[in-house]
Enzyme design. Structure first.
Site, PDB file in Angstrom:
ATOM      1  N   ILE A  57      36.605  27.542  41.132  1.00 22.20           N
ATOM      2  CA  ILE A  57      37.306  26.799  40.065  1.00 22.20           C
ATOM      3  C   ILE A  57      38.701  27.342  39.795  1.00 22.20           C
ATOM      4  O   ILE A  57      39.387  26.874  38.891  1.00 22.20           O
ATOM      5  CB  ILE A  57      36.487  26.803  38.758  1.00 22.20           C
ATOM      6  CG1 ILE A  57      36.137  28.232  38.326  1.00 22.20           C
ATOM      7  CG2 ILE A  57      35.240  25.966  38.904  1.00 22.20           C
ATOM      8  CD1 ILE A  57      35.396  28.296  37.002  1.00 22.20           C
ATOM      9  N   MET A  62      44.847  38.426  42.559  1.00 21.51           N
ATOM     10  CA  MET A  62      43.907  39.448  42.996  1.00 21.51           C
ATOM     11  C   MET A  62      42.498  38.920  43.207  1.00 21.51           C
ATOM     12  O   MET A  62      41.679  39.606  43.815  1.00 21.51           O
ATOM     13  CB  MET A  62      43.860  40.591  41.972  1.00 21.51           C
ATOM     14  CG  MET A  62      45.102  41.439  41.940  1.00 21.51           C
ATOM     15  SD  MET A  62      44.890  42.911  40.901  1.00 21.51           S
ATOM     16  CE  MET A  62      44.662  42.174  39.306  1.00 21.51           C
ATOM     17  N   GLU A  64      39.403  35.414  42.725  1.00 26.28           N
ATOM     18  CA  GLU A  64      39.053  34.005  42.663  1.00 26.28           C
ATOM     19  C   GLU A  64      37.924  33.838  41.655  1.00 26.28           C
ATOM     20  O   GLU A  64      37.048  34.696  41.540  1.00 26.28           O
ATOM     21  CB  GLU A  64      38.611  33.506  44.036  1.00 26.28           C
ATOM     22  CG  GLU A  64      38.346  32.006  44.080  1.00 26.28           C
ATOM     23  CD  GLU A  64      38.097  31.507  45.495  1.00 26.28           C
ATOM     24  OE1 GLU A  64      37.914  30.279  45.658  1.00 26.28           O
ATOM     25  OE2 GLU A  64      38.078  32.341  46.435  1.00 26.28           O
ATOM     26  N   VAL A  65      37.952  32.733  40.918  1.00 26.69           N
ATOM     27  CA  VAL A  65      36.945  32.460  39.895  1.00 26.69           C
ATOM     28  C   VAL A  65      36.020  31.357  40.402  1.00 26.69           C
ATOM     29  O   VAL A  65      36.478  30.310  40.881  1.00 26.69           O
ATOM     30  CB  VAL A  65      37.592  32.041  38.561  1.00 26.69           C
ATOM     31  CG1 VAL A  65      36.516  31.790  37.509  1.00 26.69           C
ATOM     32  CG2 VAL A  65      38.563  33.102  38.076  1.00 26.69           C
ATOM     33  N   LYS A  80      34.395  36.140  38.323  1.00 30.10           N
ATOM     34  CA  LYS A  80      35.699  36.455  38.900  1.00 30.10           C
ATOM     35  C   LYS A  80      35.510  37.596  39.888  1.00 30.10           C
ATOM     36  O   LYS A  80      35.109  38.698  39.504  1.00 30.10           O
ATOM     37  CB  LYS A  80      36.704  36.836  37.816  1.00 30.10           C
ATOM     38  CG  LYS A  80      38.108  37.030  38.383  1.00 30.10           C
ATOM     39  CD  LYS A  80      39.158  37.154  37.284  1.00 30.10           C
ATOM     40  CE  LYS A  80      40.553  37.251  37.888  1.00 30.10           C
ATOM     41  NZ  LYS A  80      41.613  37.329  36.855  1.00 30.10           N
ATOM     42  N   ASP A 186      50.900  39.213  29.081  1.00 32.20           N
ATOM     43  CA  ASP A 186      51.056  38.045  29.950  1.00 32.20           C
ATOM     44  C   ASP A 186      50.562  36.780  29.255  1.00 32.20           C
ATOM     45  O   ASP A 186      49.825  35.973  29.829  1.00 32.20           O
ATOM     46  CB  ASP A 186      50.302  38.259  31.266  1.00 32.20           C
ATOM     47  CG  ASP A 186      50.769  37.297  32.366  1.00 32.20           C
ATOM     48  OD1 ASP A 186      51.905  36.784  32.259  1.00 32.20           O
ATOM     49  OD2 ASP A 186      50.001  37.060  33.315  1.00 32.20           O
TER      50      ASP A 186
END
EC number: 2.7.11.1
Length: 982
Positions: A57, A62, A64-65, A80, A186
């Site tokens: 998704i 760094m 991927e979810v 994650k 961030d």
């Protein structure tokens, strides 16, 4: 791990069926539903450790979810995972896991929680809730496209008000993180997701750091060359964050701070308002080069069709200020401003500048003497000169005062006045509110309402030789005080003041102050329903105000606003009665309105309203009864602080002119208000009262406890002066419940009852105490019984029963002896006085005790017209003592002079009394005989004072042979007793 499944266990994430396999690999298809068990986009197997991955998704620099299924808890989650090509780099892996660990330490509804964290040689991942929804970036982009195409706007993106509710939730989460010492670093719309059901969650805390954390390493020792070319990985040792949301000082290499996060919030706020970024930025290097050329475009003009509120535009500009002093110092400040907008408050408009050096700005500018507690003092020892300035211009509605103040080396402070009434409506010089800001020399900062302290804040003060920016906001019923833009305290006024002038008050001239900037903010989007009739009332449109109040009360009978409307309807009649020729019909209407509050959750307001009605006709006794009823019927009601404030205010108000009423309010305060709620200003009034009242001779305190403890030691003499036997009875009931048994206080209260004339009531109370408490015999009880026996036995029998066998050297029973002598004087039984005097002739008495005994002897000689013995006893004292009005012998010596030296000499002697506002009781006769005591003074005297005056005049007219006047004052004397019974 908390839960484990063997490698051969398989659960289909689609049909949820489970089976055991004889091989460790995940099957290609589910044997039950036939669905593929591979990710269509990546070809990855669905099974990942203990979870079944459904689909990818999202991807980042760094990791991927994935959307996954947790078979243990039977729920969908998000996983994650670190990218497989980064596992071999320890610092990258450490940085990936730091996000999970730091986020797991933050518990807030708007911060994504972490379920599990796993790290080993082969993998690193963490799990969290799966939230269906769109990121804020997606919502902004979609709304912008809809606007461009002329389509119906997204329900969220198209509403600035709805977006502000989202934004304030974001701010609250960031403020929480800051309170835990964490900076996000961030913040941007793509890291904020809005759930399907309105959830607001801040994601991706990968760049977060602790505020006090040491700087990161400048360079990464073994940073692979392959990674340096990847733009989506933030390099360790470099300036981290997203350039479009980065504060300028951060881009220049300064460390991240709370204010850099606030800058990022400002960029987000700008985007929510305009659907576009405030600045066009490229790379970090380009930003550094073009930083000085960035131009600010007001959100109002940047998005004219979005109808951006100016208030929100100003908040955005403050967030993005290049000057850190002008930028918000904390997220809480930004939250307060956003809340003000959401509550519908308008912005302030400056309408006046008042200069202390411009006489035309001020209606009143004088040095005045402010005296306190005049009604209970014999001299103005609580008085001071102040400089008072009241504005010529009036300011209605919400008002704000701003000024820069610098106190000099000898400065004690400065006072700001607001809600000052019109000159014609001012009963006293200082009315309305006064904020006194003390210096570090005195530290006496407080807020006063009509010269009554309502807020005491000794920890707030102005240091001398320093300049402070002071801001005072009066909004609706609240007053907010700021110093250097930091909120110091707030106060809610329960009973509104209608005054519209402002001013200044100072005790010295050692200060500098800028012109007062006066702002008004009359409009409010979310208008309280009571604001409309309040405005009618302020402009004296009574009929319209009453109509609106009644309509609100009828429309909202079960809401606070409805009950408040009933109360204010009654106040409307009271305001109207102030200028009416015939007040009584309006007062009756007011009482009827207040009566409607009976039995409601706001029931104490009924008695507050009725008390205000009786106050308007100067019936203080009925007024105080209303307050007493409220406290007796609703002792723990949450509305009682409203009554308390009014009681304290009235106490200080009447202390200026009305002595008996001051005593009444003081007794009410001591008996019913919580001791810890009595402010220092009021305690000072009590000290002044104690200092100036006459010490009652029959009340004896041997222990050192001061009266100002507000205990029964204060209440008992107050109840006596006010002739309140039943309150004395209540005090006795309270004392009985206070172990250890306070014999001294109980005895004093019983003696007060006897002195008032309620000896039967005292006897019943004494019987109750002895019967139910089973107390041992005490010498004080013997004296008390002697007091009471004087009223139902012959004096001869009382003497035989109580005084005949008292040792001649024992002075412990002198109080009882003196009381017995007074009864003998009343009944003209002088022989017993002579007998007792001889009995105590050789007793070791103090000068004062011997003087009191001799006064009774002289009185007896004068009753017997034995001028010779009276003169001989008088002249055992010096002429100076006899001529002092502070001496108990002063009046007796005047009577003796009247019959031995003539009226002229006696009048000269009587005229020697000092002119004081409230004379001591033993000088009342002298003042009356020299026409220095008016009939009005007699009417305003306490019962005890009237009794002493009558007793002295009975003696005087007996001496001069005026039987008519003697009989007249004898009758008046008999009226000065209260025969209370159970």
């Amino acid at each position: 791990m908390p839960h484990s499944f063997p490698d051969y266990s398989f659960t289909c994430p689609f049909c949820k069926n489970n089976c055991k396999l004889s091989f460790a690999q995940c099957p290609a298809f589910c044997p039950f539903c036939g669905k593929s068990q591979k990710n269509e986009s990546t070809g990855l197997p669905i099974q990942s450790d203990f979870y079944q991955i459904i689909k990818s998704i999202g991807k980042g620099g760094m990791g991927e979810v994935f959307l996954a299924y947790d078979p243990c808890y039977e729920r969908q989650i998000a996983i994650k995972k670190i990218r497989s090509d980064l596992l071999e780099h320890p610092q990258i892996k450490k940085r990936f896991l730091k996000e999970a660990h730091m986020t797991s330490q933050l518990t807030h509804p708007a911060i994504i929680p972490i379920y599990t964290i796993r790290s080993d040689a082969d993998t690193a991942y963490y799990t969290m809730p799966f939230v269906e929804g769109d990121t804020l970036k997606q919502i902004i982009r979609k709304t912008k496209l809809q606007e461009k195409n002329g389509e119906t706007l997204d329900y969220l993106g198209g509403s600035i008000l709805a977006l502000m509710r989202v934004f304030i939730t974001i701010c609250q989460a960031v403020a929480y993180a800051h309170s835990k010492g964490v900076l996000h670093r961030d913040l941007k719309p793509e890291n904020i997701i809005i759930g399907k059901y309105g959830e607001v969650l801040i994601l991706d805390w990968g760049l977060a750091k602790f505020i006090d954390q040491s700087p990161e390493e400048e360079l990464l020792a073994s940073f692979p060359e392959s990674l340096t070319k990847q733009k989506d990985i933030t390099k360790i040792g470099k300036v981290v964050g997203t350039v479009a949301y980065m504060a300028p000082e951060r881009a220049l290499g300064q460390p991240a701070t709370i204010q850099t996060d606030i800058y990022s919030l400002g960029v987000i706020l700008y985007q929510l308002l305009t659907l576009k970024s405030p600045f066009k930025r490229g790379t970090l290097d380009e930003f550094r080069k073009n930083m000085s050329r960035e131009e600010w475009q007001d959100p109002v003009t940047a998005a004219p069709y979005r109808e951006v509120p100016r208030m929100l535009a100003s908040f955005t500009e403050k967030c993005l200020s290049l000057d850190l002093q002008n930028r918000y110092q904390s997220v809480e400040e930004l939250i307060r401003d956003i809340e003000n907008y959401l509550e519908g408050r308008s912005e302030w408009f400056c309408i006046a500048n008042l200069n202390t050096k411009e006489k035309n700005d001020w209606e009143f500018q004088e040095n005045v003497l402010i005296a306190e507690h005049v009604a209970i003092t014999r001299m103005t020892d609580d008085a001071e000169w102040v400089s008072l300035m009241i504005s010529k211009q009036s300011f209605t509605g919400n008002t704000k005062i701003e000024a820069d103040v610098c106190l000099g080396e000898q400065g004690h402070g400065i006072g700001f006045l607001l809600s000052v009434p019109e000159a014609s409506a001012r009963e006293h010089l200082i009315e309305g509110y006064c904020l006194w800001l003390g210096s570090d020399f005195s530290k006496t900062t407080k807020l006063l309402r009509s010269n009554v302290e309502v807020v005491h804040a000794p920890d707030i003060f102005l240091k001398r030789q320093q300049t402070y920016h002071v801001r005072i906001e009066k909004v609706d019923k609240s007053i907010h005080v700021y110093i250097n833009d930091n909120l110091q305290f707030s106060y809610i006024a329960h009973i509104p003041l209608i005054g519209t002038h402002v001013g200044l008050l100072s005790r010295d001239a050692d200060f500098e102050i800028s012109p007062l900037e006066i702002y008004v903010g009359n409009l409010n989007i979310n208008v309280n329903c009571l604001a409309v009739p309040d405005a009618f009332l302020a402009h004296r449109d009574y009929n319209q105000a009453l109509s609106e109040y009644r309509r609100i009360a009828y429309s909202f009978p079960d809401r606070t606003e409805g009950r408040e409307a009933l109360f204010r309807a009654g106040l409307t009649f009271l305001e109207q009665a102030k200028t009416a020729e015939n007040k009584m019909p309006l007062l009756e209407e007011a009482l009827n309105e207040f009566e409607k509050l009976h039995g409601t959750p706001s029931a104490p307001l009924e008695y507050l309203g009725k008390a205000l009605a009786y106050e308007s006709i100067n019936d203080s006794e009925e007024e105080i009864k209303c307050y007493e009823l409220a406290y007796r019927r609703y002792p723990n009601h949450p509305i009682l602080p409203m009554l308390q404030e009014q009681i304290i205010s009235r106490l200080h108000e009447v202390s200026r002119m009305q002595r008996i009423t001051t005593y009444r309010f003081t007794l009410l305060t001591v008996r019913h208000l919580p001791l810890n709620k009595i402010d220092t200003h009021t305690k000072r009034l009590f000290n002044s009262l104690q200092k100036h009242w006459e010490v009652l001779p029959f009340i004896e305190y041997k222990s050192p406890s001061p009266l100002t403890t507000l205990s029964t030691r204060f209440a008992t003499p107050l109840a006596f002066w006010l002739a309140k036997p039943f309150i004395l009875g209540e005090i006795l009931d309270d004392l009985i419940q206070s172990p250890p048994f306070p014999i001294e206080e109980v005895n004093n209260a019983l003696l007060c009852l006897v002195e008032l004339g309620s000896w039967e009531y005292a006897q019943e109370k004494l019987n109750t105490i002895q019967t139910y408490l089973n107390l041992p015999q005490n010498p004080k009880w013997l004296d008390l019984k002697a007091f009471i026996a004087c009223h139902y036995q012959t004096l001869e029998d009382v003497y035989k029963d109580f005084f005949f066998q008292i040792p001649s050297t024992n002075a412990d029973h002198l109080h009882a002896v003196l009381y017995f002598m007074d009864q003998c004087l009343d009944q003209l039984n002088t022989s017993l006085i002579y007998t007792l005097a001889r009995q105590f002739e050789h007793a070791e008495l103090s000068f004062e005790d011997r003087l009191r005994l001799n006064c009774r002897r002289v009185w007896a000689y004068l009753l017997d017209k034995n001028w010779q013995d009276a003169g001989n006893l008088l002249y055992t004292y010096s002429v100076e003592t006899l001529n002092k009005d502070s001496s108990l012998l002063h009046f007796l010596y005047g009577c003796w002079l009247q019959v031995t030296e003539g009226a002229e000499i006696a009048n000269v002697h009587f005229a020697g009394v000092n002119p004081v506002m409230f004379p001591r009781t033993w000088t009342l006769g002298a003042r009356f005989l020299t026409n220095n005591l008016s009939k009005d003074s007699y009417e305003k005297a306490f019962m005890w004072e009237k009794r002493q005056l009558c007793k002295q005049l009975i003696l005087y007219y007996h001496c001069v042979g005026n039987e008519t006047k003697r009989i007249h004052f004898q009758k008046l004397y008999q009226e000065q007793f209260i025969h209370a019974e159970l």
